[in-house]
Design an enzyme around this catalytic site. Structure first.
Site, PDB file in Angstrom:
ATOM      1  N   THR A  11       0.930  -1.273  -0.036  1.00 28.36           N
ATOM      2  CA  THR A  11      -0.119  -0.108  -0.038  1.00 28.36           C
ATOM      3  C   THR A  11       0.709   1.172   0.059  1.00 28.36           C
ATOM      4  O   THR A  11       1.978   1.171   0.397  1.00 28.36           O
ATOM      5  CB  THR A  11      -0.912   0.129   1.312  1.00 28.36           C
ATOM      6  OG1 THR A  11      -1.714   1.022   1.312  1.00 28.36           O
ATOM      7  CG2 THR A  11      -0.239   0.156   2.394  1.00 28.36           C
ATOM      8  N   GLU A  43      -5.829  -0.659 -10.867  1.00 31.86           N
ATOM      9  CA  GLU A  43      -6.694  -1.698 -10.087  1.00 31.86           C
ATOM     10  C   GLU A  43      -7.937  -1.786 -11.085  1.00 31.86           C
ATOM     11  O   GLU A  43      -8.981  -1.109 -10.764  1.00 31.86           O
ATOM     12  CB  GLU A  43      -6.876  -1.059  -8.679  1.00 31.86           C
ATOM     13  CG  GLU A  43      -5.774  -1.127  -7.926  1.00 31.86           C
ATOM     14  CD  GLU A  43      -5.915  -0.395  -6.604  1.00 31.86           C
ATOM     15  OE1 GLU A  43      -7.069  -0.722  -5.972  1.00 31.86           O
ATOM     16  OE2 GLU A  43      -4.972   0.154  -6.157  1.00 31.86           O
ATOM     17  N   ASP A  71      -7.583  -4.150  -0.640  1.00 30.83           N
ATOM     18  CA  ASP A  71      -8.336  -3.270  -1.277  1.00 30.83           C
ATOM     19  C   ASP A  71      -9.540  -2.921  -0.535  1.00 30.83           C
ATOM     20  O   ASP A  71     -10.298  -4.036  -0.288  1.00 30.83           O
ATOM     21  CB  ASP A  71      -8.813  -3.588  -2.660  1.00 30.83           C
ATOM     22  CG  ASP A  71      -9.165  -2.573  -3.490  1.00 30.83           C
ATOM     23  OD1 ASP A  71      -8.312  -1.503  -3.558  1.00 30.83           O
ATOM     24  OD2 ASP A  71     -10.148  -2.623  -4.336  1.00 30.83           O
TER      25      ASP A  71
END
Length: 80
Positions: A11, A43, A71
């Site tokens: 992240t 993504e 996510d």
């Protein structure tokens, strides 16, 4: 099976990094994507799970390290 001693937390969000890091055993040295100056991938999955897999594979391939990625988001049924 090889024991994991290093883990990349996939992240670029420092808050998420700290939250996930708090859940990892202390004997595992953790790294963030900023340690490697890696930007996030596109993504384009249809689910949170598929986007997590996209990110973890991408970051793992870039660093040759085991990677844990997440996510998340809000889902509001009325907004479809």
């Amino acid at each position: 099976m090889k024991k994991i001693t290093k883990l990349l937390i996939g992240t670029n969000n420092i808050g998420k990094f700290k939250e996930i890091r708090a859940l990892i055993p202390r004997y595992i040295k953790t790294f963030s994507t900023s340690d490697f100056d890696i930007k996030s991938p596109v993504e384009n999955g249809n689910t949170f799970e598929s986007n997590s897999i996209i990110k973890s594979k991408y970051f793992s391939n870039k660093t040759n390290m085991a990677c844990l990625a997440d996510d998340s988001g809000l889902e509001i049924d009325i907004l479809k």
